[in-house]
Design a protein around this motif. Structure first.
Motif, PDB file in Angstrom:
ATOM      1  N   TRP A   8       0.826  -1.206   0.000  1.00 31.39           N
ATOM      2  CA  TRP A   8       0.000   0.000   0.000  1.00 31.39           C
ATOM      3  C   TRP A   8       0.859   1.255   0.000  1.00 31.39           C
ATOM      4  CZ3 TRP A   8      -4.815  -0.340  -1.402  1.00 31.39           C
ATOM      5  CH2 TRP A   8      -5.537  -1.518  -1.163  1.00 31.39           C
ATOM      6  N   THR A   9       2.022   1.193   0.606  1.00 30.53           N
ATOM      7  CA  THR A   9       2.903   2.362   0.645  1.00 30.53           C
ATOM      8  C   THR A   9       3.533   2.656  -0.709  1.00 30.53           C
ATOM      9  OG1 THR A   9       4.695   0.912   1.439  1.00 30.53           O
ATOM     10  CG2 THR A   9       3.446   2.158   3.090  1.00 30.53           C
ATOM     11  N   HIS A  10       3.418   1.736  -1.662  1.00 30.55           N
ATOM     12  CA  HIS A  10       3.919   1.984  -3.019  1.00 30.55           C
ATOM     13  C   HIS A  10       2.942   2.829  -3.832  1.00 30.55           C
ATOM     14  CE1 HIS A  10       6.359  -2.029  -2.762  1.00 30.55           C
ATOM     15  NE2 HIS A  10       6.915  -1.044  -2.068  1.00 30.55           N
ATOM     16  N   ILE A  11       1.757   3.070  -3.264  1.00 28.74           N
ATOM     17  CA  ILE A  11       0.704   3.780  -3.983  1.00 28.74           C
ATOM     18  C   ILE A  11       0.491   5.149  -3.353  1.00 28.74           C
ATOM     19  CG2 ILE A  11      -1.768   3.786  -4.499  1.00 28.74           C
ATOM     20  CD1 ILE A  11      -1.574   0.711  -4.649  1.00 28.74           C
ATOM     21  N   SER A  12       0.668   6.194  -4.153  1.00 28.99           N
ATOM     22  CA  SER A  12       0.472   7.566  -3.686  1.00 28.99           C
ATOM     23  C   SER A  12      -0.797   8.137  -4.299  1.00 28.99           C
ATOM     24  CB  SER A  12       1.668   8.443  -4.082  1.00 28.99           C
ATOM     25  OG  SER A  12       1.384   9.805  -3.839  1.00 28.99           O
ATOM     26  N   LEU A  13      -1.730   8.520  -3.431  1.00 28.61           N
ATOM     27  CA  LEU A  13      -2.963   9.139  -3.912  1.00 28.61           C
ATOM     28  C   LEU A  13      -2.728  10.595  -4.294  1.00 28.61           C
ATOM     29  CD1 LEU A  13      -5.494   7.715  -1.318  1.00 28.61           C
ATOM     30  CD2 LEU A  13      -4.990   6.868  -3.611  1.00 28.61           C
ATOM     31  N   THR A  14      -1.777  11.231  -3.628  1.00 28.24           N
ATOM     32  CA  THR A  14      -1.478  12.621  -3.944  1.00 28.24           C
ATOM     33  C   THR A  14      -0.902  12.748  -5.346  1.00 28.24           C
ATOM     34  OG1 THR A  14      -1.028  13.080  -1.618  1.00 28.24           O
ATOM     35  CG2 THR A  14      -0.189  14.667  -3.228  1.00 28.24           C
ATOM     36  N   GLU A  15       0.072  11.886  -5.648  1.00 24.21           N
ATOM     37  CA  GLU A  15       0.706  11.915  -6.966  1.00 24.21           C
ATOM     38  C   GLU A  15      -0.049  11.079  -7.992  1.00 24.21           C
ATOM     39  OE1 GLU A  15       3.217  13.838  -7.658  1.00 24.21           O
ATOM     40  OE2 GLU A  15       3.349  14.564  -5.590  1.00 24.21           O
ATOM     41  N   ARG A  16      -1.015  10.291  -7.512  1.00 22.74           N
ATOM     42  CA  ARG A  16      -1.766   9.378  -8.375  1.00 22.74           C
ATOM     43  C   ARG A  16      -0.808   8.474  -9.159  1.00 22.74           C
ATOM     44  NH1 ARG A  16      -5.645  12.028 -12.254  1.00 22.74           N
ATOM     45  NH2 ARG A  16      -3.976  13.548 -12.524  1.00 22.74           N
ATOM     46  N   VAL A  17       0.009   7.732  -8.419  1.00 23.77           N
ATOM     47  CA  VAL A  17       1.007   6.880  -9.053  1.00 23.77           C
ATOM     48  C   VAL A  17       1.228   5.625  -8.221  1.00 23.77           C
ATOM     49  CG1 VAL A  17       2.971   7.975  -7.895  1.00 23.77           C
ATOM     50  CG2 VAL A  17       3.314   6.875 -10.124  1.00 23.77           C
ATOM     51  N   TRP A  18       1.514   4.537  -8.903  1.00 24.05           N
ATOM     52  CA  TRP A  18       1.896   3.269  -8.281  1.00 24.05           C
ATOM     53  C   TRP A  18       3.348   3.024  -8.673  1.00 24.05           C
ATOM     54  CZ3 TRP A  18      -0.032  -2.054 -10.553  1.00 24.05           C
ATOM     55  CH2 TRP A  18       0.591  -3.108  -9.861  1.00 24.05           C
ATOM     56  N   VAL A  19       4.225   2.942  -7.681  1.00 26.93           N
ATOM     57  CA  VAL A  19       5.647   2.759  -7.929  1.00 26.93           C
ATOM     58  C   VAL A  19       6.043   1.320  -7.620  1.00 26.93           C
ATOM     59  CG1 VAL A  19       7.984   3.446  -7.279  1.00 26.93           C
ATOM     60  CG2 VAL A  19       6.167   5.168  -7.436  1.00 26.93           C
ATOM     61  N   LEU A  20       6.638   0.661  -8.594  1.00 23.84           N
ATOM     62  CA  LEU A  20       7.177  -0.686  -8.409  1.00 23.84           C
ATOM     63  C   LEU A  20       8.680  -0.534  -8.206  1.00 23.84           C
ATOM     64  CD1 LEU A  20       4.535  -0.952 -10.253  1.00 23.84           C
ATOM     65  CD2 LEU A  20       5.418  -3.208 -10.838  1.00 23.84           C
ATOM     66  N   PRO A  21       9.188  -0.772  -6.993  1.00 24.83           N
ATOM     67  CA  PRO A  21      10.613  -0.576  -6.720  1.00 24.83           C
ATOM     68  C   PRO A  21      11.483  -1.472  -7.593  1.00 24.83           C
ATOM     69  CG  PRO A  21       9.365  -0.845  -4.687  1.00 24.83           C
ATOM     70  CD  PRO A  21       8.444  -1.220  -5.808  1.00 24.83           C
ATOM     71  N   GLU A  22      12.703  -1.038  -7.842  1.00 20.10           N
ATOM     72  CA  GLU A  22      13.600  -1.793  -8.718  1.00 20.10           C
ATOM     73  C   GLU A  22      13.861  -3.205  -8.189  1.00 20.10           C
ATOM     74  OE1 GLU A  22      18.019  -0.391  -7.241  1.00 20.10           O
ATOM     75  OE2 GLU A  22      16.988   0.863  -8.713  1.00 20.10           O
ATOM     76  N   ALA A  23      13.824  -3.377  -6.862  1.00 18.43           N
ATOM     77  CA  ALA A  23      14.042  -4.711  -6.292  1.00 18.43           C
ATOM     78  C   ALA A  23      12.925  -5.678  -6.657  1.00 18.43           C
ATOM     79  CB  ALA A  23      14.172  -4.616  -4.773  1.00 18.43           C
ATOM     80  N   ASN A  24      11.756  -5.143  -7.050  1.00 14.16           N
ATOM     81  CA  ASN A  24      10.596  -5.992  -7.353  1.00 14.16           C
ATOM     82  C   ASN A  24      10.415  -6.269  -8.835  1.00 14.16           C
ATOM     83  OD1 ASN A  24      10.152  -5.783  -4.640  1.00 14.16           O
ATOM     84  ND2 ASN A  24       8.227  -4.665  -4.789  1.00 14.16           N
TER      85      ASN A  24
END
Length: 337
Positions: free
Chosen positions: A160-176
């Motif tokens: 859930w912390t990978h998802i920002s409602l403010t920026e409206r973005v889902w970030v998949l970290p490079e490790a994943n």
């Protein structure tokens, strides 16, 4: 090391703990070596190994039972094992130096045909929406993958912390990610609404978990369980990778630029191309996903997310829809009241 078995087992012990390689690669290679290579080549002496012996004992027998791509992967594995052993001085010379799959197979390696095509979308989308509406815990994974074209292992690692409602973005970290680089996906109003409905449906114990797809106990869903869920939802008619392929081919159908499509599914574009990526790439990705999700809405996606989005707003990139309870910087704020 005097036998092929010793070289292969030593190599397997190295890659099993190599976090630079994906878990799926390590698992599939270990299985391939233990099921097919070691039973046929275990006692073969390194000093006797050459292309003829390799063909007689491994390549030709495997061709009788398995697909060319499986045979190719086995040869790649045994080749890596011998190159590493030689590089570390564990064997004097590499008897397979210069040996390639093309030494044994001259046919054309065709990609595995997809089980889903664009003509399946009008039936597929309502089916996935129906699964989600009846059981969001079963239906969320395939819907998220169809909406974004992500790989199943990467999707199941989402927090859930990978998802920002403010920026409206889902970030998949490079490790994943398979490409080992960070991948950012813009979140459309439709997906924000879908996330809100999904979080509201989570049982209290799983609501407290950090993972987007938790199982009992709070751990993330394993990839094997994810594949099992896909088989259940699809009736064994298609796989998670078929959803990814379908999303990619559909982007071309709605006029999305080739480069943007490749960026969205996180294909490696090469260092030269990536050097010239511009700052507006995120907006181009957002526009592409808005157009794609608008297409899905035409087929019934809106019945899952419950958000009304006008097409003109999508095309102008001006749609800003907050799902119920969406405030704060991450989806942790999408809790139930």
């Amino acid at each position: 090391m005097k036998t092929v078995g010793e070289v292969v087992r030593w190599w397997l012990s190295r890659i099993e703990g190599d976090k630079a390689r994906s878990a799926s690669y390590r698992g599939s290679m270990v299985s391939l070596m233990r099921r097919h290579v070691l039973p046929r080549m275990d006692k073969v002496r390194v000093s006797k190994l050459d292309r003829v012996l390799l063909d007689d004992k491994l390549v030709f027998p495997m061709h009788q039972e398995l697909s060319p791509r499986t045979v190719q992967k086995a040869l790649q594995g045994i080749g890596q094992a011998f190159r590493m052993a030689e590089g570390q001085g564990r064997i004097a010379t590499n008897p397979l130096a210069g040996t390639t799959f093309r030494d044994f197979y001259k046919g054309k390696l065709r990609p595995k045909p997809a089980s889903l095509s664009r003509v399946d979308l009008p039936e597929l989308v309502p089916h996935l929406v129906d699964v989600f509406n009846r059981d969001p815990l079963r239906g969320m994974l395939p819907l998220m993958m169809l909406a974004h074209g992500t790989r199943i292992a990467e999707t199941l690692k989402a927090r859930w912390t990978h998802i920002s409602l403010t920026e409206r973005v889902w970030v998949l970290p490079e490790a994943n990610t398979k490409t080992r680089r960070e991948h950012a996906l813009p979140l459309t109003p439709q997906v924000l609404g879908l996330l809100a409905r999904y979080r509201h449906a989570l049982p209290d114990p799983r609501l407290k978990a950090q993972w987007l797809f938790p199982v009992r106990g709070g751990s993330p869903m394993a990839t094997t369980s994810g594949h099992a869920l896909m088989r259940e939802v699809s009736g064994r008619e298609w796989t998670s990778h078929d959803l990814r392929k379908l999303m990619r081919s559909s982007l071309a159908d709605i006029g999305i630029d080739y480069m943007v499509g490749e960026l969205l599914i996180n294909h490696s574009l090469g260092s030269v191309v990536e050097t010239y990526l511009t700052r507006d790439d995120m907006e181009r990705r957002r526009e592409a996903l808005e157009r794609w999700h608008s297409r899905l809405d035409e087929l019934g996606f809106s019945d899952a997310h419950g958000v009304e989005v006008a097409v003109p707003a999508l095309l102008s990139n001006s749609a800003k829809v907050e799902p119920p309870g969406a405030s704060g910087d991450s989806c942790a704020s999408l809790g139930r009241e």
